[in-house]
Design a protein around this motif. Structure first.
Motif, PDB file in Angstrom:
ATOM      1  N   ILE B  49       0.831  -1.193   0.000  1.00 17.44           N
ATOM      2  CA  ILE B  49       0.000   0.000   0.000  1.00 17.44           C
ATOM      3  C   ILE B  49       0.870   1.249   0.000  1.00 17.44           C
ATOM      4  CG2 ILE B  49      -1.678   1.308   1.370  1.00 17.44           C
ATOM      5  CD1 ILE B  49      -2.760  -1.450   2.324  1.00 17.44           C
ATOM      6  N   GLU B  50       1.885   1.248   0.868  1.00 16.25           N
ATOM      7  CA  GLU B  50       2.759   2.401   0.996  1.00 16.25           C
ATOM      8  C   GLU B  50       3.534   2.645  -0.298  1.00 16.25           C
ATOM      9  OE1 GLU B  50       2.097   4.282   3.458  1.00 16.25           O
ATOM     10  OE2 GLU B  50       3.445   5.671   2.421  1.00 16.25           O
ATOM     11  N   ASN B  51       4.056   1.561  -0.871  1.00 14.85           N
ATOM     12  CA  ASN B  51       4.821   1.686  -2.115  1.00 14.85           C
ATOM     13  C   ASN B  51       3.999   2.321  -3.217  1.00 14.85           C
ATOM     14  OD1 ASN B  51       7.079   0.590  -1.044  1.00 14.85           O
ATOM     15  ND2 ASN B  51       6.684  -1.488  -1.822  1.00 14.85           N
ATOM     16  N   LEU B  52       2.771   1.851  -3.338  1.00 13.88           N
ATOM     17  CA  LEU B  52       1.909   2.358  -4.391  1.00 13.88           C
ATOM     18  C   LEU B  52       1.602   3.835  -4.171  1.00 13.88           C
ATOM     19  CD1 LEU B  52       0.429   1.615  -6.933  1.00 13.88           C
ATOM     20  CD2 LEU B  52      -1.541   0.978  -5.561  1.00 13.88           C
ATOM     21  N   ARG B  53       1.421   4.190  -2.902  1.00 17.51           N
ATOM     22  CA  ARG B  53       1.105   5.575  -2.580  1.00 17.51           C
ATOM     23  C   ARG B  53       2.253   6.490  -3.005  1.00 17.51           C
ATOM     24  NH1 ARG B  53      -1.097   5.234   2.561  1.00 17.51           N
ATOM     25  NH2 ARG B  53      -3.105   5.113   1.538  1.00 17.51           N
ATOM     26  N   VAL B  54       3.467   6.064  -2.716  1.00 22.29           N
ATOM     27  CA  VAL B  54       4.636   6.864  -3.095  1.00 22.29           C
ATOM     28  C   VAL B  54       4.733   6.930  -4.616  1.00 22.29           C
ATOM     29  CG1 VAL B  54       7.157   6.956  -3.027  1.00 22.29           C
ATOM     30  CG2 VAL B  54       5.871   6.302  -0.975  1.00 22.29           C
ATOM     31  N   GLN B  55       4.508   5.798  -5.245  1.00 22.95           N
ATOM     32  CA  GLN B  55       4.602   5.714  -6.702  1.00 22.95           C
ATOM     33  C   GLN B  55       3.629   6.681  -7.380  1.00 22.95           C
ATOM     34  OE1 GLN B  55       4.215   1.578  -7.729  1.00 22.95           O
ATOM     35  NE2 GLN B  55       4.162   2.092  -9.897  1.00 22.95           N
ATOM     36  N   LEU B  56       2.446   6.829  -6.796  1.00 20.73           N
ATOM     37  CA  LEU B  56       1.433   7.702  -7.384  1.00 20.73           C
ATOM     38  C   LEU B  56       1.579   9.151  -6.926  1.00 20.73           C
ATOM     39  CD1 LEU B  56      -1.669   5.367  -6.998  1.00 20.73           C
ATOM     40  CD2 LEU B  56      -0.525   5.962  -9.124  1.00 20.73           C
ATOM     41  N   GLY B  57       2.535   9.402  -6.061  1.00 23.72           N
ATOM     42  CA  GLY B  57       2.740  10.763  -5.568  1.00 23.72           C
ATOM     43  C   GLY B  57       1.695  11.187  -4.556  1.00 23.72           C
ATOM     44  N   LEU B  58       0.963  10.236  -4.005  1.00 30.60           N
ATOM     45  CA  LEU B  58      -0.105  10.587  -3.075  1.00 30.60           C
ATOM     46  C   LEU B  58       0.416  10.863  -1.669  1.00 30.60           C
ATOM     47  CD1 LEU B  58      -2.807   8.046  -4.257  1.00 30.60           C
ATOM     48  CD2 LEU B  58      -2.790  10.507  -4.615  1.00 30.60           C
ATOM     49  N   ASP B  59       1.717  10.661  -1.456  1.00 29.54           N
ATOM     50  CA  ASP B  59       2.278  10.950  -0.137  1.00 29.54           C
ATOM     51  C   ASP B  59       2.657  12.424  -0.015  1.00 29.54           C
ATOM     52  OD1 ASP B  59       4.155  10.514  -2.130  1.00 29.54           O
ATOM     53  OD2 ASP B  59       5.734  10.011  -0.702  1.00 29.54           O
ATOM     54  N   GLN B  60       2.620  13.136  -1.135  1.00 31.74           N
ATOM     55  CA  GLN B  60       2.998  14.562  -1.129  1.00 31.74           C
ATOM     56  C   GLN B  60       1.880  15.409  -0.513  1.00 31.74           C
ATOM     57  OE1 GLN B  60       5.845  15.687  -2.622  1.00 31.74           O
ATOM     58  NE2 GLN B  60       6.506  13.983  -3.905  1.00 31.74           N
ATOM     59  N   PRO B  61       2.253  16.602  -0.011  1.00 33.90           N
ATOM     60  CA  PRO B  61       1.205  17.488   0.502  1.00 33.90           C
ATOM     61  C   PRO B  61       0.255  17.930  -0.606  1.00 33.90           C
ATOM     62  CG  PRO B  61       3.397  18.454   0.809  1.00 33.90           C
ATOM     63  CD  PRO B  61       3.602  17.128   0.172  1.00 33.90           C
ATOM     64  N   PHE B  62      -0.925  18.362  -0.180  1.00 37.05           N
ATOM     65  CA  PHE B  62      -1.990  18.692  -1.122  1.00 37.05           C
ATOM     66  C   PHE B  62      -1.559  19.677  -2.198  1.00 37.05           C
ATOM     67  CE2 PHE B  62      -5.457  21.612  -2.209  1.00 37.05           C
ATOM     68  CZ  PHE B  62      -6.259  20.727  -2.892  1.00 37.05           C
ATOM     69  N   TYR B  63      -0.918  20.802  -1.763  1.00 40.21           N
ATOM     70  CA  TYR B  63      -0.640  21.857  -2.749  1.00 40.21           C
ATOM     71  C   TYR B  63       0.357  21.386  -3.797  1.00 40.21           C
ATOM     72  CZ  TYR B  63       3.449  22.713   0.217  1.00 40.21           C
ATOM     73  OH  TYR B  63       4.592  22.561   0.931  1.00 40.21           O
ATOM     74  N   ILE B  64       1.273  20.508  -3.399  1.00 45.64           N
ATOM     75  CA  ILE B  64       2.238  20.002  -4.386  1.00 45.64           C
ATOM     76  C   ILE B  64       1.539  19.080  -5.378  1.00 45.64           C
ATOM     77  CG2 ILE B  64       4.291  18.543  -4.712  1.00 45.64           C
ATOM     78  CD1 ILE B  64       5.488  19.765  -2.309  1.00 45.64           C
ATOM     79  N   GLN B  65       0.670  18.223  -4.839  1.00 44.53           N
ATOM     80  CA  GLN B  65      -0.092  17.339  -5.719  1.00 44.53           C
ATOM     81  C   GLN B  65      -0.878  18.143  -6.734  1.00 44.53           C
ATOM     82  OE1 GLN B  65      -2.507  14.147  -4.124  1.00 44.53           O
ATOM     83  NE2 GLN B  65      -1.238  14.016  -2.312  1.00 44.53           N
ATOM     84  N   PHE B  66      -1.529  19.223  -6.234  1.00 47.50           N
ATOM     85  CA  PHE B  66      -2.352  20.019  -7.128  1.00 47.50           C
ATOM     86  C   PHE B  66      -1.496  20.743  -8.164  1.00 47.50           C
ATOM     87  CE2 PHE B  66      -4.622  23.853  -8.424  1.00 47.50           C
ATOM     88  CZ  PHE B  66      -5.739  23.242  -8.975  1.00 47.50           C
ATOM     89  N   ALA B  67      -0.381  21.324  -7.712  1.00 49.35           N
ATOM     90  CA  ALA B  67       0.497  22.055  -8.621  1.00 49.35           C
ATOM     91  C   ALA B  67       1.017  21.113  -9.708  1.00 49.35           C
ATOM     92  CB  ALA B  67       1.661  22.674  -7.858  1.00 49.35           C
ATOM     93  N   ASN B  68       1.420  19.915  -9.298  1.00 52.88           N
ATOM     94  CA  ASN B  68       1.890  18.931 -10.283  1.00 52.88           C
ATOM     95  C   ASN B  68       0.815  18.644 -11.303  1.00 52.88           C
ATOM     96  OD1 ASN B  68       4.363  18.598  -9.150  1.00 52.88           O
ATOM     97  ND2 ASN B  68       3.794  16.802  -7.934  1.00 52.88           N
ATOM     98  N   TYR B  69      -0.380  18.395 -10.760  1.00 49.83           N
ATOM     99  CA  TYR B  69      -1.485  18.032 -11.637  1.00 49.83           C
ATOM    100  C   TYR B  69      -1.771  19.148 -12.640  1.00 49.83           C
ATOM    101  CZ  TYR B  69      -6.163  17.635 -13.336  1.00 49.83           C
ATOM    102  OH  TYR B  69      -7.237  17.620 -14.159  1.00 49.83           O
ATOM    103  N   PHE B  70      -1.866  20.380 -12.106  1.00 54.06           N
ATOM    104  CA  PHE B  70      -2.262  21.484 -12.971  1.00 54.06           C
ATOM    105  C   PHE B  70      -1.184  21.810 -14.001  1.00 54.06           C
ATOM    106  CE2 PHE B  70      -4.293  25.451 -14.112  1.00 54.06           C
ATOM    107  CZ  PHE B  70      -5.617  25.056 -14.067  1.00 54.06           C
ATOM    108  N   GLY B  71       0.055  21.715 -13.566  1.00 54.94           N
ATOM    109  CA  GLY B  71       1.164  21.960 -14.479  1.00 54.94           C
ATOM    110  C   GLY B  71       1.138  20.991 -15.648  1.00 54.94           C
ATOM    111  N   ASP B  72       0.958  19.695 -15.311  1.00 52.64           N
ATOM    112  CA  ASP B  72       0.893  18.678 -16.354  1.00 52.64           C
ATOM    113  C   ASP B  72      -0.263  18.939 -17.298  1.00 52.64           C
ATOM    114  OD1 ASP B  72       3.041  17.421 -15.297  1.00 52.64           O
ATOM    115  OD2 ASP B  72       1.900  15.861 -14.238  1.00 52.64           O
ATOM    116  N   MET B  73      -1.374  19.352 -16.711  1.00 42.90           N
ATOM    117  CA  MET B  73      -2.571  19.539 -17.507  1.00 42.90           C
ATOM    118  C   MET B  73      -2.365  20.656 -18.528  1.00 42.90           C
ATOM    119  SD  MET B  73      -6.379  19.843 -16.019  1.00 42.90           S
ATOM    120  CE  MET B  73      -6.416  21.619 -16.039  1.00 42.90           C
ATOM    121  N   LEU B  74      -1.696  21.730 -18.099  1.00 45.96           N
ATOM    122  CA  LEU B  74      -1.447  22.841 -19.024  1.00 45.96           C
ATOM    123  C   LEU B  74      -0.578  22.380 -20.176  1.00 45.96           C
ATOM    124  CD1 LEU B  74      -0.930  25.905 -16.674  1.00 45.96           C
ATOM    125  CD2 LEU B  74      -2.901  25.323 -18.094  1.00 45.96           C
ATOM    126  N   ARG B  75       0.259  21.398 -19.919  1.00 45.76           N
ATOM    127  CA  ARG B  75       1.108  20.865 -20.990  1.00 45.76           C
ATOM    128  C   ARG B  75       0.369  19.792 -21.794  1.00 45.76           C
ATOM    129  NH1 ARG B  75       4.936  18.895 -17.522  1.00 45.76           N
ATOM    130  NH2 ARG B  75       4.799  20.509 -15.959  1.00 45.76           N
TER     131      ARG B  75
END
Lengths: 547, 310
Positions: B49-75
């Motif tokens: 469970i932990e490995n998968l969470r790290v792999q998906l980036g879900l262990d990061q804080p909320f704002y980083i997850q969102f910034a990553n997501y939005f950045g990718d989306m713009l690209r």
């Protein structure tokens, strides 16, 4: 003024267009439907044709090692073969493995493999391929799902020669060989698995009677006959290439639509017939109803023994006496489902038939038990003790699959009579509510399995760091029996062990078994030869479509 | 006019961004752990469970997850489905046309039936046509879509065998689902058009036109309908949005491929990237629809056009 008139013209034109188009569509539709329904039309012979088969839900993956859904097995079975096959009497027979021997200590199996078998992509099937498969299941990178539980206690395998492989276990297991027969341990092409990685589920390659053609998400999965096939297992008559050219699995989640599409001839067969449609289909001269009881754990309600007052056997027995399972099953399934009596379903090794008829509803007994334990009825009719109301939190995880939500509602009414308040919660998020927070008193589950060792995962004290079991049962006596059952090689002794476990679970009211799930298929009378394997999954090797 | 459209476009971008943020927050705050939903609860170990969470980036804080997501989306990278690793963008593009076709045909059906019946029932108030129109309106509004859908299947596929009961092969399979959705839409439009027609018919300018000797037909279609359409167009604009949402149910009932089913499945599985991607696309559609509705006002009603010019 002018503009509004022209605007009206456009509206009229649009309306006419729609009518014309729908007229064309109607004509096209009916010919299309007719063509599909009579796919098997081939001048008197029953070879060829396309079997359209409606599935109740969408498979998650056609990679057997990564799939976690029973519905995927319908398609997986057509594409992949297993090392061995299990017959309905529980015996294990050859399939891709022609013979095998077990070592003295029961910890290693040596399989002789069938020669001349090729995967659909041309990769030869041999000991290397089998080793690759078994290792793949336990490799964390595969993210194996249910197959991982089936392969335990596998540890390693050694290639002896091209067609001989030795498989080593960590501990002896009587369930291992039977598990190797399950579709989720089907043998995948190593070449394809390496090539596609986590996309193998969308590009499946096996050695099975059908080869994968295409999968349109939420629409259909198409497989075509494997002309080279000639190594069918004993469960089917036709060991060679299938009679039909293709099978199209249509994904039709809405049950009324699914049944409607069989009745209208749009598909030739559909699975999971709702109980209310069974009678009508039985009387339909153009349809047949096929039924196979699934084997394993019946649909069972588990008490969460770690939460008070359900740690008290008397309180559990009170619920056991107050719930009228017979009337629930009769009311909801109209006599089409069998009532379950034990932790195991009939047809599995060790099933204890003596439990049938053992528990009958007895409201007086229920009241008496609760009175004895000091639960006193309040003004609102609900019992209380030390200021605590007697409430039971009943959690269900499916949006009324097989009317499971209705079971909850009936039990709520039945328990109200003896002064137990039932709070029903329907949630999709079982992972959190059940497995993580343990926030339930009663939760239902079922499992398809070929070996009574399936009980281990539900009733053995969970090891440190492991996920807790659904019942939370922790009894050294049962632990010991479960451990013995897993390794005992004498079949009679094994039966005796599992009988004891089943009796204990009912006597101690750890569970309330509810129903045995029948796998039902409604099919046109033109379709012949749909068979079911020992677990109740359909087999399509013998299928013919009569013109 | 151009200026208005440009400024509307700018606000639209804000709306789309806002919708993305909102949905991201809702999905993030919803109870339930996507990792636990992805793995089989009975066999996954805490380590997996932990490995998968790290792999998906879900262990990061909320704002980083969102910034990553939005950045990718713009690209243009909408990520991969958490459930089956399918890339999100191609999946949406593949299924969008089917949903658009369904929405378009059901809109045409809704608008055609709705306006025709609405006008006729207002003109022939309390007559037979009025009765039928009001019945259709009531039926469309009050019947749950899945029920209407099943009724249509029973009648037109099982009994009559005219249309396929399910699937998405060709135009014939589009008719029943579009009719199901179209009936709902028609229900709303009939009521709307009827009411506003009745209001307009009683206004003084109609009396004035009659006094001038204009034919009844010219008065009704040339003047009354035009005035009555303004509120109807607003409703139709919103309704097409509703129809788009209605595809969730209809696509399931008729086993059609499409965005509706994708988002239903993704929501169940808490498949964040897919939900986000679909919401992004549907919010674009909504915004475009609104824009079209606003522009159409100025065509139907000269007062709006004049107001825009000044």
């Amino acid at each position: 003024m002018n503009r509004s008139i022209s605007w009206m013209k456009y509206m009229a034109l649009a309306a006419v267009l729609v009518m014309v188009l729908s007229g064309c569509g109607a004509a096209g539709g009916s010919t299309n439907g007719a063509a599909q329904a009579s796919g098997g039309d081939q001048a008197g012979s029953a070879e060829g044709g396309n079997l359209t088969f409606a599935l109740a839900t969408s498979p998650d993956s056609l990679d057997p090692h990564r799939s976690g859904l029973a519905v995927a097995v319908r398609a997986i079975r057509t594409i992949y073969d297993n090392l061995v096959v299990q017959l309905p009497d529980g015996s294990i027979k050859p399939w891709l493995a022609t013979e095998w021997s077990v070592s003295e200590d029961g910890k290693s199996y040596t399989f002789k493999l069938r020669e001349g078998v090729k995967f659909h992509d041309g990769t030869p099937f041999n000991a290397e391929a089998v080793k690759y498969n078994l290792d793949r299941v336990i490799d964390p990178a595969t993210k194996a799902a249910n197959s991982l539980a089936l392969i335990r206690p596998y540890s390693s395998s050694e290639v002896i020669d091209e067609y001989t492989i030795k498989v080593n276990l960590e501990s002896p297991s009587q369930a291992f060989l039977g598990n190797l027969s399950q579709a989720l341990l089907g043998i995948v092409s190593p070449t394809a698995a390496q090539k596609y990685g986590d996309q193998l589920g969308k590009n499946p390659v096996g050695t099975g009677p059908y080869t994968f053609v295409k999968w349109d998400e939420n629409a259909d999965i198409v497989v075509a006959k494997n002309k080279d096939y000639n190594w069918g297992p004993e469960t089917v008559e036709n060991k060679a290439a299938p009679h039909v050219d293709t099978i199209t699995f249509k994904i039709v989640p809405e049950e009324a639509t699914r049944i409607g599409s069989v009745q209208s001839g749009q598909v030739l067969a559909a699975e999971t017939v709702p109980p209310q449609n069974i009678a009508a289909l039985k009387n339909d001269p153009n349809q047949q109803l096929l039924q196979a009881n699934t084997v394993g754990l019946p649909y069972t309600l588990f008490f969460n023994l770690r939460k008070a007052p359900w740690d008290d056997v008397k309180v559990r027995q009170a619920v056991q006496s107050a719930v009228d399972v017979e009337s629930i099953v009769k009311t909801l399934y109209l006599g089409n489902y069998e009532r379950a009596w034990s932790a195991l379903s009939p047809g599995i090794l060790g099933y204890d038939a003596s439990l049938e008829g053992s528990i009958n509803p007895d409201i007086n007994k229920a009241n008496q038990l609760l009175d004895e334990q000091g639960w006193v009825k309040g003004a609102d009719g609900i019992r209380a003790k030390d200021g605590q109301k007697l409430t039971l939190r009943y959690v269900d995880g499916s949006p009324n699959r097989e009317k499971r939500n209705d079971i909850a509602a009936i039990i709520q009414q039945q328990l109200k009579q003896v002064g137990i308040a039932v709070e029903v919660e329907i949630t999709k998020d079982i992972a959190t509510v059940i497995y993580q927070n343990w926030d339930y008193d009663l939760y239902g589950n079922s499992q398809v399995n070929s070996d009574p060792n399936a009980l281990y995962a539900f009733y053995h004290t969970s090891a440190e760091g492991q996920r807790p079991t659904l019942s939370g049962l922790s009894d050294p006596k049962i632990d010991e029996l479960l451990e013995q059952g897993a390794v005992e090689s004498d079949a009679d002794k094994r039966v005796e062990i599992y009988n004891q476990i089943q009796q204990y679970l009912i006597e101690q009211a750890v569970i309330l078994p509810i129903y045995v799930f029948p796998y039902t298929v409604a099919a046109s009378k033109k379709v012949e030869g749909i068979k079911f394997d020992s677990l109740g999954y359909p087999l399509f090797n013998d299928v013919r479509i009569q013109p | 006019m151009v200026q208005t459209i440009l400024s509307r476009l700018a606000t639209s971008l804000l709306v789309i961004f806002g919708a993305s943020v909102l949905v991201y927050c809702i999905m993030y705050l919803l109870p339930g752990d996507p990792v636990l939903l992805m793995l089989d609860p009975s066999s996954a170990t805490p380590e997996m469970i932990e490995n998968l969470r790290v792999q998906l980036g879900l262990d990061q804080p909320f704002y980083i997850q969102f910034a990553n997501y939005f950045g990718d989306m713009l690209r243009g990278d909408f990520g991969k489905s958490m459930i089956n690793s399918d890339p999100v963008l191609p999946k949406i593009l593949e299924h969008f046309p089917a949903t658009l076709a369904l929405t378009a045909l059901s809109s045409i059906i809704a608008i055609t039936i709705g306006i025709t019946l609405g006008v006729l029932s207002a003109i022939h108030r309390n007559g037979v046509i009025d009765f039928v129109a009001r019945l259709v309106g009531l039926f469309g509004i009050s019947m749950p879509t899945f029920w209407t859908g099943i009724l249509l299947i029973l009648l037109f596929s099982v009994q009559l065998g005219w249309f396929p009961a399910m699937g998405s092969d060709g135009f014939s399979s589009l008719i029943l689902p579009a009719a199901t959705l179209g009936l709902v839409g028609a229900g709303f439009i009939v009521r709307m058009v009827r009411n506003s027609m009745l209001e307009v018919i009683n206004e003084p300018f109609i009396v004035a036109l009659r006094a001038k000797g204009l034919s009844e037909r010219a008065i009704m279609y040339g003047h009354a309908l035009r005035n009555a359409l303004i509120p109807a167009v607003t409703v139709i604009g919103m309704l097409i949005g509703d129809l788009l949402a209605g595809t969730v149910v209809v696509e399931t009932v008729f086993s059609r491929q499409g965005i509706g089913r994708i988002i239903a499945d993704a929501l169940m599985a808490k498949d964040l990237p897919v939900v986000q991607g679909v919401v992004f696309f549907t919010s674009i559609i909504y915004v475009v629809l609104n824009l079209l509705v606003d522009i159409s006002y100025s065509y139907i009603d000269p007062r709006v056009r004049r107001a825009v010019r000044t």
